[in-house]
Each structure stands twice: as C-alpha cells, then as structure tokens.
Design an enzyme around this catalytic site. Structure first.
Site, PDB file in Angstrom:
ATOM      1  N   CYS A 318      57.491 -60.866  32.154  1.00 54.83           N
ATOM      2  CA  CYS A 318      58.671 -61.020  33.000  1.00 54.83           C
ATOM      3  C   CYS A 318      59.937 -61.273  32.191  1.00 54.83           C
ATOM      4  O   CYS A 318      59.941 -62.083  31.265  1.00 54.83           O
ATOM      5  CB  CYS A 318      58.417 -62.207  33.911  1.00 54.83           C
ATOM      6  N   ARG A 417      59.424 -54.240  45.435  1.00 52.42           N
ATOM      7  CA  ARG A 417      59.238 -55.644  45.043  1.00 52.42           C
ATOM      8  C   ARG A 417      60.560 -56.308  44.693  1.00 52.42           C
ATOM      9  O   ARG A 417      60.728 -57.505  44.831  1.00 52.42           O
ATOM     10  CB  ARG A 417      58.276 -55.717  43.850  1.00 52.42           C
TER      11      ARG A 417
END
Ligand code: IMP
Length: 500
Positions: A318, A417
């Site tokens: 991430c 998302r």
C-alpha cells in the site's frame, strides 16, 4: 481542525504481558472459534469460523484454490470483485462444488507441448499431475496425464513432446462422474494406482483423486462448512454494481459479502447496506470498511454492517499514506474502534465483529491484534506467498517468489475500490505496488504454524478463548531501546555443522 493527542502506533510496537497459566490452560484446549457476523450480545453469531484468518479481497490472493484450502483449515476467503460478475460467480461456484478428495482440473497442456513446459507449469501452479487434453484446454477431451515423476529432463530431453512420456488415457484408472470418494479410494488401493481420473461421458476430465490425499480430509477437523456441508466462501462487492453483483453472488451460495473499499466512511457504503437489506432482508450478511476510528465504526454499525473492517494505509503493497496522507497506525486504529464497538454493544445490545486488515507482518502481530479486540485477521501478503495463491511462482537469483500486487496498483486498476463514482473509469494515480514476495510453501503448513503460535501466546496469557484473551490482555508499548535489543545481531546457524 482537530489534532488527536496520541501518537499513531502500529502492532509491532506492543508486547503482551503473561497472565497466570493454569493446568487447564493448554494449547489443545484453546478454541480459536470466532464470530464474523453481528449478533445479540450473549447469543451465537449466525456465522462463525474455527480459525480467525481471512484472505484479502485481492486478485493476487483469493482464487478458488486458495479459498478451498483456507476453508479446509477453518478460515474464510473473500474472492475479489475486480472482475465481471459471471467470473466472480464462477469462483464462488467452484468452491461450493468442491467435494472433499476430488481435485478439479485447473491446468492442462496439449500432447505437443514440451517436457520443459510441463516442468514450468508444475513449478508455477503447484499441480502434481497435469492433465493432457486434445486441444490443450481444461475443458478438452482427456488424452493422458503427466507429472514430474514421469520423466527426467537429462534422460528424455526437455524439448521432447508430452505425448512421448504421458500416461495415455487407456492406461489410466478412470471412473465416471458421480463415483463416491469411498469407491474411488477403494479402486486406488485395489489397483495399486496413485491417481484416478473422474471423466464424464464425453471423455472430459472432471477431477482427479490422488492416493496421497486419502488421509488428508481427516486433518480438516475444523473445516468451514455451510448447512449443506459445502465449504464456505465469501466475496467482495463494490458500491457501483452491487444491484447486479449481490443477487448473483447470493444465488451462487456466497456465505458472506464485504464492500471492498480503501475508505469505508462514506454515504455510498451506507446506501449499499440499506439497498441489500431492502432487497434481501436480514439473511444476506454484508461487512463494510475500511475504517480507522470509532466514529466511522459507529456510522457503519448504525447502517447495518455485518462486520467492520479496520485498517487504512498499512497494507504491505500500500502507498495510500504517502499518496493521500490518509491512514492510521493499525494498533491505534484497532484500539479506538474496539472501544467504540464495545460501547456500541453495551448501548444497543448488538455485537459487531471487527476484522483487522492490512500490514500484519508477523504471526505475533496477529495475536496482538486479537488481544486488542479484532475478531479475525485479514491477510494479503501472508497468503500470496503460498503455493495455493493464484499467482505465478518465479525464480530470481536462485530464490523462489510469488507475484503479489495491490488492488490500487496500475496492474489491478481496481477503480471500484478506490472511486465510488460510476463515471470514474481510470485510476488517476497508484495507491499500491506490483511486486514479488518470498515463496512460503503450502498454506496448510503456514496456517498450522501460525495458529499454533497464537495458541501458545494465549496459553501464556492464561486464556483458552478469544473473548477471554481480549478481556484479560495486558499490553505495553515497547521503547526504541528495546526494539534495538530485540534485533541484536546473532549469526544464526541453520545446522550445527554448516558454520565454524
Ligand atoms: P497485507 O496483508 O499487508 O498484504 O495487506 C492486505 C490489505 O491491503 C488488503 O486486504 C487491502 O485492505 C489492502 N490493499 C490491497 N491492495 C491495496 C493497494 O493497492 N493499496 C492499498 N491497500 C491495498
């Protein structure tokens, strides 16, 4: 503007203090069963699993093969939603169709393929037997089987055709579709065969029964199964096409759904929860997230979330924190949300489970997260490393790796998302990376090792249930100095005779 006074902390900054361990508190008595769906306090959750490990809603993680393996180990997978509805439904259906002991065909080769291609496919996919079909497709007519034991590269030549070394269908032990596992195993023993091919009337391979699997299902004492004894599987949904996706997944038998988003504190998630409830009633369970504070938890709990997923920016792949400046250390997020969850339970009588998602690097972090109030742990990198994950296994400088990429990476381009608006069709910037993680072998072994460590931690803390563990846990924050001490350099010897 508000600046919280506390520092944002991650799981690795905490240690548990042991509590009294009594004679009754032994690893075999530790029950890791956990609730995944909201329920009245004091009552059982309608969906519980025996192993509190969930696989991430990611293309590089939760394919049907991994979903089957994890459900067998008592956990649950969430098949990803960044694919057409029909493809995701097929993933769910594959898990639901799984019959213990029968391995469905997932790879195949043509008779003209080379032995080197067999070796490559076996290494990449982990398949032990490769079906050879007329046209090379999984649904093609079976002409033979080949595995690594059927040839030696030096002796037979890597460029030789598969047809030269495969066991032709005429020499194979076969049985028609519908054969029971008991009968299939009896045939294997009677005929001294290692493998039995289950084929349909058109000669298409349905599944393989391997002799070495004979005892395997006895290992799965804690399988996650539904009322019809089918393996359980969950699925991700999004805030854009839920009106089509949710009914199709429910019809396919998905046991649990979760809105997949990097930031769950939004009116879009509240609307999905409301829509699903009005269309399907209370029997379709939808989790929501991700959140990092009590306020966002309450918002989703009030909106009817079946569970709430905690964690923003901590995922191993991430880059959200760097790109958007959003997130919170996983420990601080969990502690805050767990406090809100407990207050919510006291106020409303409803217990809403929490899932700790992202950035769990060590087994010990899982124990810390469970102690901090998580009911289950969602893992991406951890499962991506296993043979059962759907990505390729590759070799770099003599070391084996598995591919692993974030849903916010340019490779996944998972717009649903990261953007709620239907008109956004492209990812403007990446919030994740595309990389490799060290290969870690079988999921079954990894989960067995991890759960035995969690049990050991719980025993040290004097608890045999997750509820008792989080109620009695005492933790401290570790100082920089103790961190350095933990990392004191010692040259570790693999075997006593390798060094010095
Ligand atoms: P890991 O277990 O540390 O690898 O984290 C997995 C979690 O990271 C997933 O369950 C998601 O919540 C989150 N995630 C997945 N893809 C991305 C991405 O591309 N960027 C940020 N977070 C991601």
């Amino acid at each position: 503007m508000e600046v919280l006074s506390e520092v944002s902390r991650t799981l690795g900054e905490y240690l548990l203090l042991p509590n009294e361990t009594t004679e009754e508190c032994t690893p075999d008595r530790v029950d890791l069963t956990t609730a995944l769906v909201r329920h009245r306090v004091g009552e059982a959750s309608p969906l519980r699993v025996a192993t509190p490990l969930l696989s991430a809603i990611m293309e590089a993680v939760s394919g049907p093969r991994l979903a089957i393996a994890l459900a067998q180990c008592g956990g649950l997978s969430f098949v990803h939603q960044n694919q057409p509805v029909e493809a995701q439904v097929e993933d769910v259906a594959t898990v639901k169709r799984h019959k213990a002991g029968f391995r469905p065909a997932t790879v195949s080769l043509k008779p003209t393929a080379t032995l080197d291609e067999v070796a490559e496919l076996v290494r990449e996919s982990g398949a032990e037997q490769v079906p050879v079909t007329e046209d090379g497709t999984v649904g093609g007519r079976l002409v033979g089987l080949i595995g690594p034991g059927d040839f030696h590269r030096d002796r037979h030549g890597g460029g030789a055709p598969v047809s030269a070394r495969m066991r032709g269908v005429g020499d194979l032990l076969t049985a028609p579709v519908g054969v029971s596992l008991g009968d299939a195993n009896a045939l294997l023993w009677d005929r001294r065969a290692d493998v039995l091919a289950v084929v349909d009337g058109a000669g298409v391979l349905d599944s393989l029964v391997l002799r070495r699997d004979y005892d395997t299902h006895k290992r799965f004492r804690h399988e996650s199964v539904d009322g019809l004894k089918r393996l359980r599987v969950a699925a991700g949904v999004n805030t854009r096409d839920h009106r089509d996706r949710v009914p199709a997944l429910v019809e396919a038998g998905a046991d649990l759904l979760c809105i997949d988003s990097s930031d769950g504190y939004s009116v879009y998630q509240a609307r999905v929860l409301e829509d699903v409830r009005s269309a399907h009633g209370e029997g379709v369970y939808v989790g929501a997230g991700n959140v990092v504070d009590g306020r966002a938890f309450e918002y989703l709990a009030d909106a009817g979330a079946a569970f709430v997923k905690v964690g923003i920016g901590g995922g191993s792949i991430c880059t959200t924190r760097a790109q958007k400046g959003i997130g919170r250390g996983q420990a601080s997020a969990l502690l805050d949300v767990a406090q809100a969850r407990d207050a919510y339970a006291r106020r409303t009588g409803e217990y809403v489970p929490l899932v700790c998602d992202g950035g769990v690097l060590e087994d010990s972090h899982m124990a810390i997260a469970l102690a901090m109030g998580a009911d289950a742990i969602m893992l991406g990198r951890y499962f991506a490393r296993t043979s059962e994950s759907p990505t390729r296994r590759v070799r770099v400088n003599g070391q084996d790796y598995k591919e692993y990429w974030g849903e916010g990476s340019m490779r996944a381009r998972n717009t649903a998302r990261y953007e709620h608006h239907e008109h956004t069709q492209a990812v403007a910037f990446a919030e994740g990376v595309d990389g490799l993680v060290p290969y870690a072998g079988s999921l079954y072994d990894a989960v067995a090792m991890t759960t035995s460590k969690i049990r050991a931690t719980m025993v040290s803390c004097g608890s045999t249930s997750l509820e008792a563990f989080r109620e009695s846990a005492r933790m401290v924050v570790v100082s920089e100095q103790s961190f350095r001490q933990t990392g004191a350099e010692v040259l570790v010897r693999e075997r006593a005779d390798t060094i010095g």
